[in-house]
Design a protein around this motif. Structure first.
Motif, PDB file in Angstrom:
ATOM      1  N   ALA A  48       0.830  -1.160   0.073  1.00 15.05           N
ATOM      2  CA  ALA A  48      -0.065  -0.017   0.176  1.00 15.05           C
ATOM      3  C   ALA A  48       1.052   1.464   0.047  1.00 15.05           C
ATOM      4  O   ALA A  48       2.110   1.222   0.631  1.00 15.05           O
ATOM      5  N   ILE A  49       0.471   2.155  -0.688  1.00 15.73           N
ATOM      6  CA  ILE A  49       1.150   3.482  -0.793  1.00 15.73           C
ATOM      7  C   ILE A  49       0.384   4.935  -0.416  1.00 15.73           C
ATOM      8  O   ILE A  49      -0.912   4.899  -0.949  1.00 15.73           O
ATOM      9  N   VAL A  50       0.943   5.519   0.409  1.00 15.41           N
ATOM     10  CA  VAL A  50       0.237   6.914   0.793  1.00 15.41           C
ATOM     11  C   VAL A  50       1.464   7.847   0.130  1.00 15.41           C
ATOM     12  O   VAL A  50       2.369   8.037   1.089  1.00 15.41           O
ATOM     13  N   ARG A  51       1.086   8.944  -0.778  1.00  7.35           N
ATOM     14  CA  ARG A  51       2.092   9.698  -1.113  1.00  7.35           C
ATOM     15  C   ARG A  51       2.575  10.627   0.058  1.00  7.35           C
ATOM     16  O   ARG A  51       1.632  10.892   0.760  1.00  7.35           O
ATOM     17  N   HIS A  52       3.641  11.028  -0.021  1.00  6.99           N
ATOM     18  CA  HIS A  52       4.233  12.146   1.148  1.00  6.99           C
ATOM     19  C   HIS A  52       3.455  13.142   1.034  1.00  6.99           C
ATOM     20  O   HIS A  52       3.216  14.129   2.280  1.00  6.99           O
ATOM     21  N   GLN A  53       2.880  13.763  -0.129  1.00 10.23           N
ATOM     22  CA  GLN A  53       2.230  15.098   0.103  1.00 10.23           C
ATOM     23  C   GLN A  53       0.507  15.013   0.401  1.00 10.23           C
ATOM     24  O   GLN A  53      -0.259  15.794   0.368  1.00 10.23           O
ATOM     25  N   THR A  54       0.409  13.719   1.017  1.00 12.06           N
ATOM     26  CA  THR A  54      -1.052  13.703   1.182  1.00 12.06           C
ATOM     27  C   THR A  54      -1.286  14.141   2.648  1.00 12.06           C
ATOM     28  O   THR A  54      -0.159  14.140   3.547  1.00 12.06           O
ATOM     29  N   THR A  56      -2.495  13.860   6.000  1.00 11.10           N
ATOM     30  CA  THR A  56      -3.211  12.789   6.771  1.00 11.10           C
ATOM     31  C   THR A  56      -3.545  13.169   8.115  1.00 11.10           C
ATOM     32  O   THR A  56      -2.859  13.176   9.305  1.00 11.10           O
ATOM     33  N   ASP A  57      -4.622  13.733   8.008  1.00  7.49           N
ATOM     34  CA  ASP A  57      -5.344  14.360   9.529  1.00  7.49           C
ATOM     35  C   ASP A  57      -6.061  13.059   9.921  1.00  7.49           C
ATOM     36  O   ASP A  57      -7.230  12.953  10.304  1.00  7.49           O
ATOM     37  N   LEU A  58      -5.083  11.995  10.711  1.00  4.70           N
ATOM     38  CA  LEU A  58      -5.622  10.678  11.262  1.00  4.70           C
ATOM     39  C   LEU A  58      -5.308  10.625  12.715  1.00  4.70           C
ATOM     40  O   LEU A  58      -4.344  11.145  13.125  1.00  4.70           O
ATOM     41  N   PHE A  59      -6.355  10.215  13.553  1.00  7.14           N
ATOM     42  CA  PHE A  59      -6.418  10.154  14.747  1.00  7.14           C
ATOM     43  C   PHE A  59      -6.478   8.671  15.442  1.00  7.14           C
ATOM     44  O   PHE A  59      -6.897   7.928  14.589  1.00  7.14           O
ATOM     45  N   PRO A  60      -5.811   8.337  16.457  1.00  6.97           N
ATOM     46  CA  PRO A  60      -5.638   7.045  16.863  1.00  6.97           C
ATOM     47  C   PRO A  60      -6.988   6.714  17.576  1.00  6.97           C
ATOM     48  O   PRO A  60      -7.145   5.299  17.747  1.00  6.97           O
ATOM     49  N   PHE A  61      -7.864   7.419  17.979  1.00  8.41           N
ATOM     50  CA  PHE A  61      -9.073   7.078  18.366  1.00  8.41           C
ATOM     51  C   PHE A  61     -10.368   6.662  17.476  1.00  8.41           C
ATOM     52  O   PHE A  61     -11.253   6.493  17.730  1.00  8.41           O
ATOM     53  N   ARG A  62      -9.837   6.893  16.174  1.00 11.37           N
ATOM     54  CA  ARG A  62     -10.768   6.138  14.964  1.00 11.37           C
ATOM     55  C   ARG A  62      -9.651   5.330  14.202  1.00 11.37           C
ATOM     56  O   ARG A  62      -8.652   5.331  14.167  1.00 11.37           O
ATOM     57  N   ASN A  63     -10.476   4.372  13.454  1.00 14.53           N
ATOM     58  CA  ASN A  63      -9.539   3.601  12.463  1.00 14.53           C
ATOM     59  C   ASN A  63      -9.174   3.999  11.137  1.00 14.53           C
ATOM     60  O   ASN A  63     -10.099   4.918  10.637  1.00 14.53           O
ATOM     61  N   PHE A  64      -7.992   3.748  10.639  1.00 17.30           N
ATOM     62  CA  PHE A  64      -7.821   3.929   9.184  1.00 17.30           C
ATOM     63  C   PHE A  64      -7.088   2.627   8.721  1.00 17.30           C
ATOM     64  O   PHE A  64      -6.084   2.129   9.170  1.00 17.30           O
ATOM     65  N   VAL A  65      -7.913   2.232   7.664  1.00 15.82           N
ATOM     66  CA  VAL A  65      -7.188   0.905   7.023  1.00 15.82           C
ATOM     67  C   VAL A  65      -7.229   1.056   5.651  1.00 15.82           C
ATOM     68  O   VAL A  65      -8.141   1.457   4.870  1.00 15.82           O
ATOM     69  N   LEU A  66      -5.940   0.458   5.083  1.00 20.38           N
ATOM     70  CA  LEU A  66      -5.726   0.756   3.617  1.00 20.38           C
ATOM     71  C   LEU A  66      -5.128  -0.462   3.191  1.00 20.38           C
ATOM     72  O   LEU A  66      -4.256  -1.135   3.829  1.00 20.38           O
ATOM     73  N   GLY A  67      -5.773  -1.312   2.243  1.00 16.41           N
ATOM     74  CA  GLY A  67      -5.722  -2.619   2.039  1.00 16.41           C
ATOM     75  C   GLY A  67      -4.530  -2.816   1.307  1.00 16.41           C
ATOM     76  O   GLY A  67      -3.785  -1.959   0.838  1.00 16.41           O
ATOM     77  N   ASP A  68      -4.079  -4.070   0.817  1.00 11.34           N
ATOM     78  CA  ASP A  68      -3.088  -4.343   0.036  1.00 11.34           C
ATOM     79  C   ASP A  68      -2.794  -3.753  -1.331  1.00 11.34           C
ATOM     80  O   ASP A  68      -4.167  -3.690  -2.334  1.00 11.34           O
ATOM     81  N   ARG A  69      -1.897  -3.164  -1.694  1.00 10.79           N
ATOM     82  CA  ARG A  69      -1.550  -2.618  -3.000  1.00 10.79           C
ATOM     83  C   ARG A  69      -2.421  -1.396  -3.346  1.00 10.79           C
ATOM     84  O   ARG A  69      -2.338  -1.143  -4.606  1.00 10.79           O
ATOM     85  N   SER A  70      -3.207  -0.858  -2.568  1.00  9.19           N
ATOM     86  CA  SER A  70      -3.798   0.225  -2.848  1.00  9.19           C
ATOM     87  C   SER A  70      -3.046   1.553  -2.638  1.00  9.19           C
ATOM     88  O   SER A  70      -2.053   1.497  -1.961  1.00  9.19           O
ATOM     89  N   VAL A  71      -3.405   2.681  -3.389  1.00  4.08           N
ATOM     90  CA  VAL A  71      -2.660   3.901  -3.438  1.00  4.08           C
ATOM     91  C   VAL A  71      -3.547   4.884  -3.202  1.00  4.08           C
ATOM     92  O   VAL A  71      -4.592   4.910  -3.774  1.00  4.08           O
ATOM     93  N   ILE A  72      -3.001   6.072  -2.473  1.00  7.30           N
ATOM     94  CA  ILE A  72      -3.677   7.294  -2.054  1.00  7.30           C
ATOM     95  C   ILE A  72      -2.572   8.314  -2.785  1.00  7.30           C
ATOM     96  O   ILE A  72      -1.393   8.518  -2.241  1.00  7.30           O
ATOM     97  N   GLU A  73      -3.225   9.111  -3.687  1.00  7.75           N
ATOM     98  CA  GLU A  73      -2.314  10.025  -4.603  1.00  7.75           C
ATOM     99  C   GLU A  73      -2.007  11.191  -3.842  1.00  7.75           C
ATOM    100  O   GLU A  73      -2.619  11.705  -2.932  1.00  7.75           O
ATOM    101  N   THR A  74      -1.092  11.994  -4.518  1.00 11.79           N
ATOM    102  CA  THR A  74      -0.608  13.279  -4.137  1.00 11.79           C
ATOM    103  C   THR A  74      -1.627  14.188  -4.026  1.00 11.79           C
ATOM    104  O   THR A  74      -2.833  14.408  -4.471  1.00 11.79           O
ATOM    105  N   PHE A  75      -1.456  15.202  -2.843  1.00 10.31           N
ATOM    106  CA  PHE A  75      -2.336  16.170  -2.421  1.00 10.31           C
ATOM    107  C   PHE A  75      -3.818  15.858  -2.114  1.00 10.31           C
ATOM    108  O   PHE A  75      -4.718  16.836  -2.110  1.00 10.31           O
ATOM    109  N   SER A  76      -3.862  14.564  -1.692  1.00 11.35           N
ATOM    110  CA  SER A  76      -5.564  14.039  -1.333  1.00 11.35           C
ATOM    111  C   SER A  76      -5.273  14.545   0.379  1.00 11.35           C
ATOM    112  O   SER A  76      -4.257  14.745   0.910  1.00 11.35           O
ATOM    113  N   THR A  77      -6.499  14.378   1.018  1.00  8.66           N
ATOM    114  CA  THR A  77      -6.691  14.788   2.293  1.00  8.66           C
ATOM    115  C   THR A  77      -7.406  13.588   2.956  1.00  8.66           C
ATOM    116  O   THR A  77      -8.515  13.160   2.243  1.00  8.66           O
TER     117      THR A  77
END
Length: 208
Positions: A48-54, A56-77
């Motif tokens: 799985a890939i999350v581009r560096h320019q993404t 990522t306003d992600l917090f530990p009190f909620r879940n974030f799951v990104l599956g195998d080989r999935s990609v989140i491209e640049t400048f996403s939120t």
């Protein structure tokens, strides 16, 4: 009672806990939360890939799951502050997407550029209070497997998009879209459905 339950039940402790996680007047986690808490709470599949320019306003009190080989491209939120974000295997989140939980996206699904999926809404009913200060509500957004969502689409809170459905570019999806459908427009309407008996796409009965 666990420590987390105790903090949640005590308004003062909850306020202190949130301050430790989130800088004042900001909507992003502190650097140490990303570095030391999130890796133990969140799950990224193999390849799985999350581009560096993404953002990522992600917090530990909620879940974030990104599956195998999935990609989140640049400048996403990505923001899971008010709801989990779950993304299946082999899915692609295009440039400049905004995903605010609660959102679930299936496997082999692709989102083109500048797609917005927000499971969150602000209240507006009290005209004496600005919407930004009114109560937040959430409704789950669910996107199935093998879905294609075109560029500049907005999907509103509470919507379900069925398996192998296509949403045309620029559409605003405010109601559920069935499996094996093509929907376009603002608000999005189904214009084609797949006929399994004839093995072809057909114009929907309500399409003009």
């Amino acid at each position: 009672m666990t420590l987390i339950s105790k903090i949640k039940s005590d308004p003062k402790l909850k306020k202190i806990g949130l301050w430790m996680l989130i800088p004042s007047n900001e909507y992003r986690p502190r650097w140490w939360v990303k570095a030391f808490l999130n890796p133990f709470k969140h799950s990224r599949g193999k390849g799985a890939i999350v581009r560096h320019q993404t953002k990522t306003d992600l917090f530990p009190f909620r879940n974030f799951v990104l599956g195998d080989r999935s990609v989140i491209e640049t400048f996403s939120t990505l923001n899971n502050a008010v709801g989990d974000i779950i993304i299946g295997d082999d899915s692609f989140i295009g440039v400049g997407n905004v995903i605010i939980g609660p959102v679930s996206i299936g496997s082999n699904t692709m989102l083109a550029q500048n797609v917005v999926l927000s499971g969150m809404n602000h209240g507006y009913e009290d005209v004496k209070v600005p919407p930004i200060k009114q109560k937040i509500s959430t409704k789950q957004i669910t996107v199935g497997d093998n879905v294609w969502i075109g560029a500049n689409v907005t999907v509103t809170a509470g919507v379900e998009i069925g398996n192998h459905s296509i949403i045309g570019a620029g559409s605003v999806v405010t109601k559920n879209i069935p499996d094996y459908s093509v929907a376009v427009g603002n608000p999005a309407k189904v214009i084609k459905k797949y006929n399994f008996e004839l093995e072809k796409w057909e114009k929907a009965n309500n399409a003009v």
